[in-house]
Design a protein around this motif. Structure first.
Motif, short mmCIF file in Angstrom:
data_model
loop_
_atom_site.label_atom_id
_atom_site.label_comp_id
_atom_site.label_asym_id
_atom_site.label_seq_id
_atom_site.Cartn_x
_atom_site.Cartn_y
_atom_site.Cartn_z
N ILE A 1 9.22 5.12 7.06
CA ILE A 1 9.68 6.50 7.21
C ILE A 1 10.80 6.79 6.21
O ILE A 1 10.82 7.83 5.54
N ASP A 2 11.71 5.83 6.10
CA ASP A 2 12.85 5.98 5.20
C ASP A 2 12.39 6.16 3.75
O ASP A 2 12.90 7.01 3.02
N LYS A 3 11.39 5.38 3.34
CA LYS A 3 10.87 5.50 1.96
C LYS A 3 10.21 6.86 1.76
O LYS A 3 10.31 7.46 0.69
N GLY A 4 9.50 7.33 2.79
CA GLY A 4 8.85 8.64 2.72
C GLY A 4 9.88 9.75 2.56
O GLY A 4 9.72 10.66 1.75
N LEU A 5 10.95 9.68 3.37
CA LEU A 5 12.02 10.68 3.26
C LEU A 5 12.65 10.64 1.88
O LEU A 5 12.92 11.68 1.27
N GLY A 6 12.85 9.41 1.37
CA GLY A 6 13.42 9.25 0.03
C GLY A 6 12.57 9.90 -1.04
O GLY A 6 13.08 10.36 -2.07
N ALA A 7 11.25 9.95 -0.82
CA ALA A 7 10.34 10.58 -1.79
C ALA A 7 10.15 12.07 -1.48
O ALA A 7 9.33 12.73 -2.12
N ILE B 1 3.68 12.89 6.94
CA ILE B 1 3.38 11.86 5.92
C ILE B 1 4.32 10.68 6.10
O ILE B 1 3.91 9.51 5.97
N CYS B 2 5.59 10.95 6.40
CA CYS B 2 6.56 9.86 6.61
C CYS B 2 6.12 8.98 7.78
O CYS B 2 6.19 7.74 7.70
N ILE B 3 5.67 9.60 8.87
CA ILE B 3 5.20 8.82 10.02
C ILE B 3 3.97 8.00 9.63
O ILE B 3 3.85 6.83 10.00
N ALA B 4 3.08 8.60 8.83
CA ALA B 4 1.91 7.86 8.35
C ALA B 4 2.35 6.66 7.51
O ALA B 4 1.80 5.56 7.64
N LEU B 5 3.34 6.87 6.65
CA LEU B 5 3.82 5.77 5.81
C LEU B 5 4.47 4.67 6.65
O LEU B 5 4.31 3.48 6.36
N GLY B 6 5.19 5.06 7.70
CA GLY B 6 5.79 4.07 8.60
C GLY B 6 4.72 3.24 9.30
O GLY B 6 4.79 2.01 9.34
N THR B 7 3.72 3.93 9.82
CA THR B 7 2.63 3.24 10.52
C THR B 7 1.88 2.32 9.56
O THR B 7 1.51 1.19 9.91
N LEU C 1 0.84 -1.20 0.00
CA LEU C 1 0.00 0.00 0.00
C LEU C 1 0.88 1.26 0.00
O LEU C 1 0.64 2.20 -0.77
N ARG C 2 1.91 1.24 0.84
CA ARG C 2 2.86 2.37 0.89
C ARG C 2 3.49 2.62 -0.49
O ARG C 2 3.50 3.75 -0.98
N ASP C 3 3.98 1.55 -1.11
CA ASP C 3 4.60 1.69 -2.43
C ASP C 3 3.63 2.25 -3.46
O ASP C 3 4.00 3.11 -4.27
#
Lengths: 203, 203, 203
Positions: free
Chosen positions: C104-110, C116-122, C45-47
């Protein structure tokens, strides 16, 4: 102007999510997710299907703040929210009018066929509620009752018809948005709903 | 030839969606959405996962028209559709054979591993039904009964095995598609299903 | 080190999926899909939402093999798996710590906003379970009980706070991952859960 309608619509959608989640006895996290999904789920599905990623709400924090704020306020005022029911219904109705047009606009931007654009508009307006209902383990209410999606489809069709007339783009938007709103209000006022064709003869 | 099978499969899938939606007492909008999701949901999920956007049905109006047409006809003829059950079952079975191969082909086009390609083929054939069942608030039938997905997986495995033999690409397609169809027919004929390992000892 | 945690987490998630699917009387195909979705659904879902396609597991067969292997072993040993419950709980808990950080790491990369990064991590940590529960026709357990998602959110917030201190990146990761794990363990040990605000006064 569009911006204010968009925010009012987001608030109405988020609060409708909070109310459903409360009745499902969800905890604070569940309530927030349901509010969020109801408010931005339709636009998210639309963005995914046309390949518009990262999806819109990830790039504009306004929606995130509005949903979080609406959720907190709705939880705090939960015993008084019934008094706001009429206002919320109006915001929601104006919201789907705008969302339908936003969806159509994104579809046109991606160079898609008018029918697909109307589908994207309807999806933007209605599928937040569909995802909310699935997460709450209910058959989506929009599939069963009321001319809700139908108002969006009619508004979408009107948009493409009005565009053929010698009318300024702004008025085309305004006119087709109003058609969504008026149809929805009439349907609720006169309890009009779509036929369901249920077959009693089927085992 | 492929085109005709694709259309027949789409019709069979759409009508299966209409029948489920009718039994769930959905209204006309709900019925149309369920028909649509059943027919194009698997391919849509596949396209999303491999990043093939806008998803296929947005770029080819044929599917949209076929689904709308099938839905209208199925609603009108709903009391007579039981007579067509055998034909629909055959169209559906031939459809999943083709859809499996379409999914594999898209996976190969994206340069993915054979196992992933087989997963994409199975997804294309089976996940329209999965999304239909979720929207109708049921545990997906493909997870519980019948060798349906298994036939697709076996057909996918055959495709990669047959490709190693000195056979023309066309015959590889034909052979592995037939394996899906024959396995499904045999499973239904002899009521073969997968084991379910349900643990009575679990609380 | 990260790799081993990732694999242990994947195993724990897959087995949790198998157990739920067994209790729903699914067949072998259903069990495999539920195991798969539980293990890789959150990351998928994150991807999709950030447009990282083809999604991760399609490009790295390790996850596919680990899920298939865990599923087969869990089915074979299903009557003995209760003895492993404590181990699985630990793997799962360590897993969500790592998954939160991966998201979180993928969010930062984008290049996305910290929230949003915390949301993506969760999402990476929790939404495999959400999709599992939807496919099993249940209201997602993470929306109703336990500080599960909350531990991920707190860990995510800690990550961005710790990053402001003069600490090496590795320790920031380690510290915020530990916060997820410790909060989850404390919540389960002391049966802490989020409030649910259920309104008795509502009809």
């Amino acid at each position: 102007m569009f911006f204010i309608i968009d925010i009012l619509g987001t608030i109405a959608f988020a609060i409708s999510g909070v109310l459903v989640a409360l009745n499902k006895r969800m905890d604070a996290f569940g309530i927030l997710i349901i509010a969020f999904v109801t408010a931005i789920g339709g636009g998210t599905l639309r963005d995914l299907l046309i390949g518009n990623t990262p999806v819109s709400w990830m790039l504009n924090m306004t929606y995130v703040y509005v949903v979080i704020g609406s959720t907190v306020i709705a939880i705090v005022l939960r015993s008084k929210i019934d008094y706001l029911r009429t206002h919320l219904f109006l915001f929601d109705t104006i919201g789907i009018g705008l969302y339908t047009l936003i969806g159509i606009d994104k579809g046109l931007g991606a160079g898609l066929h008018p029918i697909i654009c109307i589908a994207l508009g309807t999806m933007t307006a209605c599928f937040g509620g569909v995802i909310r209902d699935i997460l709450c383990n209910e058959i989506p209410v929009v599939f069963r009752k009321e001319i809700y999606a139908t108002a969006c489809i009619m508004g979408g069709v009107s948009y493409f018809l009005l565009r053929k007339l010698p009318i300024q783009e702004d008025y085309v938007f305004l006119g087709s948005g109003l058609i969504v709103i008026v149809l929805r209000l009439l349907a609720v006022r006169f309890k009009i709903s779509l036929p369901s064709f249920y077959r009693d003869e089927v085992s």
